[in-house]
Design an enzyme around this catalytic site. Structure first.
Site, short mmCIF file in Angstrom:
data_model
loop_
_atom_site.label_atom_id
_atom_site.label_comp_id
_atom_site.label_asym_id
_atom_site.label_seq_id
_atom_site.Cartn_x
_atom_site.Cartn_y
_atom_site.Cartn_z
N GLY A 1 -9.69 7.93 -1.69
CA GLY A 1 -10.28 9.25 -1.54
C GLY A 1 -11.07 9.32 -0.25
N ASP B 1 1.48 9.09 -6.13
CA ASP B 1 1.40 10.55 -5.98
C ASP B 1 1.57 10.99 -4.54
OD1 ASP B 1 -1.07 9.20 -5.68
OD2 ASP B 1 -2.23 11.01 -6.03
N HIS C 1 0.85 -1.20 0.00
CA HIS C 1 0.00 0.00 0.00
C HIS C 1 0.88 1.25 0.00
CE1 HIS C 1 -4.07 1.81 1.35
NE2 HIS C 1 -3.25 2.82 1.05
N HIS D 1 -9.92 0.86 -0.03
CA HIS D 1 -9.65 1.69 1.14
C HIS D 1 -10.93 1.67 1.99
CE1 HIS D 1 -6.20 3.55 -0.93
NE2 HIS D 1 -5.88 4.13 0.20
N GLU E 1 -10.85 3.36 7.48
CA GLU E 1 -9.77 4.28 7.83
C GLU E 1 -10.42 5.46 8.56
OE1 GLU E 1 -8.00 6.19 4.41
OE2 GLU E 1 -6.26 6.87 5.53
N HIS F 1 1.13 5.03 -2.36
CA HIS F 1 0.56 5.84 -3.45
C HIS F 1 1.68 6.51 -4.24
CE1 HIS F 1 -3.76 5.83 -2.15
NE2 HIS F 1 -3.19 5.42 -1.03
N ASP G 1 1.80 3.95 2.90
CA ASP G 1 0.73 4.82 2.38
C ASP G 1 1.34 5.94 1.54
OD1 ASP G 1 -1.93 5.24 1.90
OD2 ASP G 1 -2.35 6.25 3.79
O1 LIG Z 1 -4.88 7.00 3.05
C1 LIG Z 1 -5.57 7.33 2.08
N1 LIG Z 1 -6.92 7.19 2.13
C2 LIG Z 1 -7.73 7.50 1.10
N2 LIG Z 1 -7.28 8.02 -0.04
C3 LIG Z 1 -5.95 8.22 -0.15
C4 LIG Z 1 -5.06 7.90 0.88
N3 LIG Z 1 -3.82 8.24 0.48
C5 LIG Z 1 -3.95 8.74 -0.76
N4 LIG Z 1 -5.23 8.75 -1.14
C6 LIG Z 1 -5.80 9.23 -2.40
O2 LIG Z 1 -5.49 8.31 -3.42
C7 LIG Z 1 -5.21 9.04 -4.60
C8 LIG Z 1 -4.52 8.17 -5.63
O3 LIG Z 1 -3.26 7.76 -5.20
C9 LIG Z 1 -4.47 10.24 -4.10
O4 LIG Z 1 -4.47 11.30 -5.03
C10 LIG Z 1 -5.24 10.58 -2.84
O5 LIG Z 1 -6.33 11.44 -3.15
ZN LIG Z 2 -3.90 4.77 0.91
#
Ligand SMILES: O=c1[nH]cnc2c1ncn2[C@@H]1O[C@H](CO)[C@@H](O)[C@H]1O
Ligand SMILES: [Zn+2]
Length: 372
Positions: free
Chosen positions: A186, A28, A24, A213, A216, A26, A310
């Protein structure tokens, strides 16, 4: 290969040598601060909140440290903002693979949402091509450095948007070229997983795996939907599953009185992997502090826990740093860390024979040296 001098002390350099698995992360959320600055300059992105590397790194960490998932997610505006050209996407993906490999990660599933990278006129397929090309370049560079890594991609749909079915189709279209699974991410409150049933149905219809997701920022109902209605293979975070466990307090040391409700029992019985992200959970307020993180409660109750980053930029972290935090907080040793790593490898969306080969040929021998 036993270590004649006994177990290696656990510190950051030793943790970097341990073969780690990351499910997990991201794309970005993991840019180098210097790269954000350079890409902003190159692509004409004028909205960055700071102009130097240390200031920008501190800004991301502090802004993400908000205690709210919604505020935490606002920081992605600036990373997504500089990732709108094929060259920028490929560079971020290449550096991601290189940074993970340099930290000793041997297998990673890195996710991102292609629908957020269309502002420069790219198609969804062009975005995939750039990112997967970048991962392949990064893998090759890491191999040349003697730190081999396998990087695969999870394709994310944004849960507040309405493109999840299209993104599921994109995932399946790219599945033999590095995309191993699908996800939704998101803001969680107000956007239940069941809004995206047709996407999950499409994935199941194509025998293709996905994570969600869930659990959380929002509680048990979201986890229940993700499992019961959507049929996810793994839970992104899933940390609120503790709401379905009674008779214990996270942070205590004796969990013998634990009683599992139906959802928690199902998660444990079915060996549903939990993609736990300790630092991120504290930043978004999902958990009050590391000491109160239910990681150890869930580990001791033998849920299939995995350790994840994350967002390395927003949490100013690495896989090794996340493991060190767990070691410092809960007193884990190498064999615990090996168990979490094997849990992750078993749960990867990679074919079974490839998972097994990484466990037998890379993870176990790598930990054996450290365990001594
Ligand atoms: O921990 C999280 N929980 C929910 N959404 C997330 C988390 N971290 C990142 N993103 C979302 O996932 C998109 C694509 O990678 C990111 O742009 C962010 O908006
Ligand atoms: Zn995430």
């Amino acid at each position: 290969m036993a270590n004649p001098t006994g177990p290696t002390p656990i510190d950051l350099p030793a943790l970097r040598r341990a073969p780690k698995v990351l499910l997990h992360d991201h794309l970005d959320g993991g840019l180098r601060p210097a790269t954000v600055l350079e890409l902003a300059e190159e692509t004409g992105y004028a909205n960055l909140p700071a102009g130097t590397e240390p200031e920008l790194a501190a800004w991301f960490r502090d802004a993400a440290d908000s205690g709210s998932l919604v505020k935490y997610l606002e920081t992605f505006e600036h990373t997504v903002g500089v990732m709108q050209t094929p060259a920028a996407l490929a560079r971020v993906a290449r550096e991601c693979a290189e940074d993970l490999a340099a930290d000793g990660v041997v297998y990673a599933e890195v996710r991102f949402a292609p629908e957020q990278h269309l502002e420069g006129g790219l198609s969804l397929d062009e975005v995939m091509e750039a990112v997967l090309g970048g991962f392949a370049e990064g893998e090759a560079a890491a191999r040349a450095e003697g730190r081999p890594i396998v990087v695969r991609c999870l394709v994310t749909a944004m849960r507040h948007a309405a493109r999840s079915r299209e993104i599921a189709e994109l995932t399946v279209r790219w599945r033999d070229r590095g995309a191993v699974g699908f996800d939704i991410a998101g803001a969680e409150a107000g956007f239940p997983p069941s809004r995206h049933l047709d996407a999950f149905e499409y994935m199941r219809d194509h025998s293709a795996p996905f994570t969600i997701h869930a659990g959380e920022a929002f509680g048990l109902p979201s986890i229940h939907e993700a499992l019961a209605f959507c049929g996810c293979d793994r839970l992104g975070h899933g940390v609120r599953i503790v709401d379905d466990i009674t008779g214990v307090t996270p942070g205590a040391s004796d969990f013998s009185g634990a009683q599992l409700g139906r959802v928690a029992a199902r998660v444990r019985d079915a060996r549903i992997p939990l993609e736990l992200c300790p630092s991120s959970n504290v930043q978004t307020g999902a958990v009050a502090s590391m000491a109160e993180h239910p990681f150890d409660l869930l580990a001791q109750l033998r849920f299939r826990v995995t350790v994840n980053t994350d967002n390395r930029l927003m949490s100013d972290t690495t896989m090794s740093a996340e493991m060190l935090k767990l070691v410092d907080t809960f007193g884990y040793g190498w064999s615990d860390l090996q168990r979490f790593t094997i849990n992750a490898m078993k749960s990867a969306f990679l074919p079974f024979d490839e998972r097994l080969a990484l466990i037998d040929d890379v993870i176990k021998p790598g930990f054996a040296v450290l365990i001594g």
